[in-house]
Write a protein that holds these residues in place. Structure first.
Motif, PDB file in Angstrom:
ATOM      1  N   GLU A 194      18.225  30.518  47.865  1.00 12.77           N
ATOM      2  CA  GLU A 194      18.947  31.767  47.632  1.00 12.77           C
ATOM      3  C   GLU A 194      20.352  31.558  48.169  1.00 12.77           C
ATOM      4  OE1 GLU A 194      18.937  36.485  48.866  1.00 12.77           O
ATOM      5  OE2 GLU A 194      17.087  35.320  49.083  1.00 12.77           O
ATOM      6  N   THR A 195      21.341  31.708  47.293  1.00  9.58           N
ATOM      7  CA  THR A 195      22.732  31.454  47.660  1.00  9.58           C
ATOM      8  C   THR A 195      23.562  32.698  47.392  1.00  9.58           C
ATOM      9  OG1 THR A 195      22.444  29.164  46.922  1.00  9.58           O
ATOM     10  CG2 THR A 195      24.708  29.925  47.287  1.00  9.58           C
ATOM     11  N   ASN A 196      24.341  33.107  48.387  1.00 10.70           N
ATOM     12  CA  ASN A 196      25.320  34.176  48.195  1.00 10.70           C
ATOM     13  C   ASN A 196      26.663  33.536  47.881  1.00 10.70           C
ATOM     14  OD1 ASN A 196      23.322  35.222  50.451  1.00 10.70           O
ATOM     15  ND2 ASN A 196      24.049  36.954  49.269  1.00 10.70           N
ATOM     16  N   ALA A 197      27.411  34.174  46.994  1.00  8.13           N
ATOM     17  CA  ALA A 197      28.740  33.665  46.650  1.00  8.13           C
ATOM     18  C   ALA A 197      29.670  34.841  46.398  1.00  8.13           C
ATOM     19  CB  ALA A 197      28.679  32.775  45.412  1.00  8.13           C
ATOM     20  N   ILE A 198      30.943  34.586  46.617  1.00  6.73           N
ATOM     21  CA  ILE A 198      31.995  35.541  46.269  1.00  6.73           C
ATOM     22  C   ILE A 198      32.839  34.882  45.184  1.00  6.73           C
ATOM     23  CG2 ILE A 198      34.047  36.791  47.067  1.00  6.73           C
ATOM     24  CD1 ILE A 198      31.543  37.901  48.325  1.00  6.73           C
ATOM     25  N   ALA A 199      33.069  35.599  44.107  1.00  5.00           N
ATOM     26  CA  ALA A 199      33.886  35.087  43.007  1.00  5.00           C
ATOM     27  C   ALA A 199      35.141  35.947  42.885  1.00  5.00           C
ATOM     28  CB  ALA A 199      33.110  35.116  41.698  1.00  5.00           C
ATOM     29  N   PHE A 200      36.258  35.282  42.714  1.00  2.46           N
ATOM     30  CA  PHE A 200      37.542  35.931  42.448  1.00  2.46           C
ATOM     31  C   PHE A 200      37.956  35.498  41.054  1.00  2.46           C
ATOM     32  CE2 PHE A 200      37.176  35.295  46.986  1.00  2.46           C
ATOM     33  CZ  PHE A 200      37.527  36.531  47.507  1.00  2.46           C
ATOM     34  N   LEU A 201      38.068  36.446  40.131  1.00  2.06           N
ATOM     35  CA  LEU A 201      38.376  36.161  38.739  1.00  2.06           C
ATOM     36  C   LEU A 201      39.699  36.831  38.403  1.00  2.06           C
ATOM     37  CD1 LEU A 201      34.801  37.112  37.469  1.00  2.06           C
ATOM     38  CD2 LEU A 201      35.576  34.874  38.246  1.00  2.06           C
ATOM     39  N   VAL A 202      40.721  36.036  38.143  1.00  5.02           N
ATOM     40  CA  VAL A 202      42.058  36.582  37.892  1.00  5.02           C
ATOM     41  C   VAL A 202      42.256  36.756  36.389  1.00  5.02           C
ATOM     42  CG1 VAL A 202      44.535  36.260  38.205  1.00  5.02           C
ATOM     43  CG2 VAL A 202      42.938  35.476  39.973  1.00  5.02           C
ATOM     44  N   GLU A 203      42.507  38.002  36.005  1.00  6.75           N
ATOM     45  CA  GLU A 203      42.699  38.352  34.599  1.00  6.75           C
ATOM     46  C   GLU A 203      44.120  38.862  34.401  1.00  6.75           C
ATOM     47  OE1 GLU A 203      39.728  41.367  34.325  1.00  6.75           O
ATOM     48  OE2 GLU A 203      38.075  39.928  34.332  1.00  6.75           O
ATOM     49  N   PRO A 204      44.785  38.442  33.313  1.00  4.89           N
ATOM     50  CA  PRO A 204      46.123  38.968  33.047  1.00  4.89           C
ATOM     51  C   PRO A 204      46.065  40.478  32.827  1.00  4.89           C
ATOM     52  CG  PRO A 204      45.585  37.141  31.561  1.00  4.89           C
ATOM     53  CD  PRO A 204      44.331  37.507  32.301  1.00  4.89           C
ATOM     54  N   GLY A 205      47.024  41.185  33.407  1.00  2.22           N
ATOM     55  CA  GLY A 205      47.089  42.634  33.233  1.00  2.22           C
ATOM     56  C   GLY A 205      48.331  43.018  32.446  1.00  2.22           C
ATOM     57  N   ASN A 206      48.456  44.296  32.108  1.00  5.87           N
ATOM     58  CA  ASN A 206      49.653  44.788  31.417  1.00  5.87           C
ATOM     59  C   ASN A 206      50.832  44.873  32.366  1.00  5.87           C
ATOM     60  OD1 ASN A 206      48.432  44.972  28.938  1.00  5.87           O
ATOM     61  ND2 ASN A 206      47.742  47.072  29.263  1.00  5.87           N
ATOM     62  N   GLY A 207      50.589  44.855  33.634  1.00  9.42           N
ATOM     63  CA  GLY A 207      51.599  44.784  34.683  1.00  9.42           C
ATOM     64  C   GLY A 207      51.234  43.582  35.521  1.00  9.42           C
ATOM     65  N   PRO A 208      50.844  43.850  36.755  1.00  6.84           N
ATOM     66  CA  PRO A 208      50.381  42.714  37.575  1.00  6.84           C
ATOM     67  C   PRO A 208      49.012  42.221  37.088  1.00  6.84           C
ATOM     68  CG  PRO A 208      50.131  44.773  38.780  1.00  6.84           C
ATOM     69  CD  PRO A 208      50.845  45.102  37.492  1.00  6.84           C
ATOM     70  N   ASP A 209      48.749  40.955  37.351  1.00  4.08           N
ATOM     71  CA  ASP A 209      47.420  40.430  37.067  1.00  4.08           C
ATOM     72  C   ASP A 209      46.402  41.178  37.915  1.00  4.08           C
ATOM     73  OD1 ASP A 209      48.522  38.518  35.366  1.00  4.08           O
ATOM     74  OD2 ASP A 209      48.642  37.005  36.951  1.00  4.08           O
ATOM     75  N   LEU A 210      45.161  41.171  37.478  1.00  3.56           N
ATOM     76  CA  LEU A 210      44.092  41.844  38.202  1.00  3.56           C
ATOM     77  C   LEU A 210      43.079  40.821  38.705  1.00  3.56           C
ATOM     78  CD1 LEU A 210      43.510  44.844  35.784  1.00  3.56           C
ATOM     79  CD2 LEU A 210      44.742  44.852  37.958  1.00  3.56           C
TER      80      LEU A 210
END
Length: 167
Positions: A98-114
């Motif tokens: 059992e593994t816990n993970a944190i994912a950060f997914l950067v998506e282009p936004g209409n202003g700043p990226d999200l």
């Protein structure tokens, strides 16, 4: 104090299983389908939240959205951090984790990226193959998620192209 061969094998297996999971997360973040594919058995079964379960490596690889979004430009970059790893059992050629993970997914936004931040849990069964441990059954759950603006984000290609040449 002498170690028994079974205790030494257990430690070797633990290290190999940890390396396998690290290789998986690194393959996702590098956008390397070949690296990710190499972490699974040919007959892998996967159950991801809110998706149709898959059976077989081809179906599983086709279900991963990471690569399509990176290629389409609807995701700039991903960063997965493997956290707590609990090896529940290793018995012969079968292991469960059992593994816990944190994912950060950067998506282009209409202003700043999200940045979509996600807390993930992987319940894996693994089998030892001739060439090492591979994931044969996976249950993937999303524990929580949120989205915030990104202050700075570059794509993997931009990051690699900015590196100095190696001699």
């Amino acid at each position: 104090m002498a170690q028994s061969s079974s205790e030494i094998q257990y430690l070797i297996d633990r290290a190999a299983i940890r390396d396998l999971l690290t290789k998986y997360f690194q393959g996702l973040d590098r956008g390397s389908p070949e690296q990710v594919r190499s972490c699974f058995t040919a007959d892998v079964q996967c159950h991801y939240d809110k998706r149709t379960p898959t059976r077989g490596i081809e179906a599983f690889m086709g279900s991963l959205q990471n690569y399509n979004k990176l290629q389409a430009g609807t995701m700039k970059i991903t960063t997965h951090f493997m956290g707590n790893l609990n090896i529940l059992r290793i018995e012969g050629d079968v292991a469960e984790t059992e593994t816990n993970a944190i994912a950060f997914l950067v998506e282009p936004g209409n202003g700043p990226d999200l940045v979509a931040m996600r807390s993930l849990r992987y319940l894996d069964r693994m089998r030892r193959q001739k060439d090492g441990w591979r994931i044969s059954d996976r249950i993937h759950t999303l524990d929580w998620s949120c989205q915030v603006p990104a202050n700075f984000a570059i794509t993997l290609a931009q990051r690699v192209s900015a590196l100095p040449e190696r001699s």
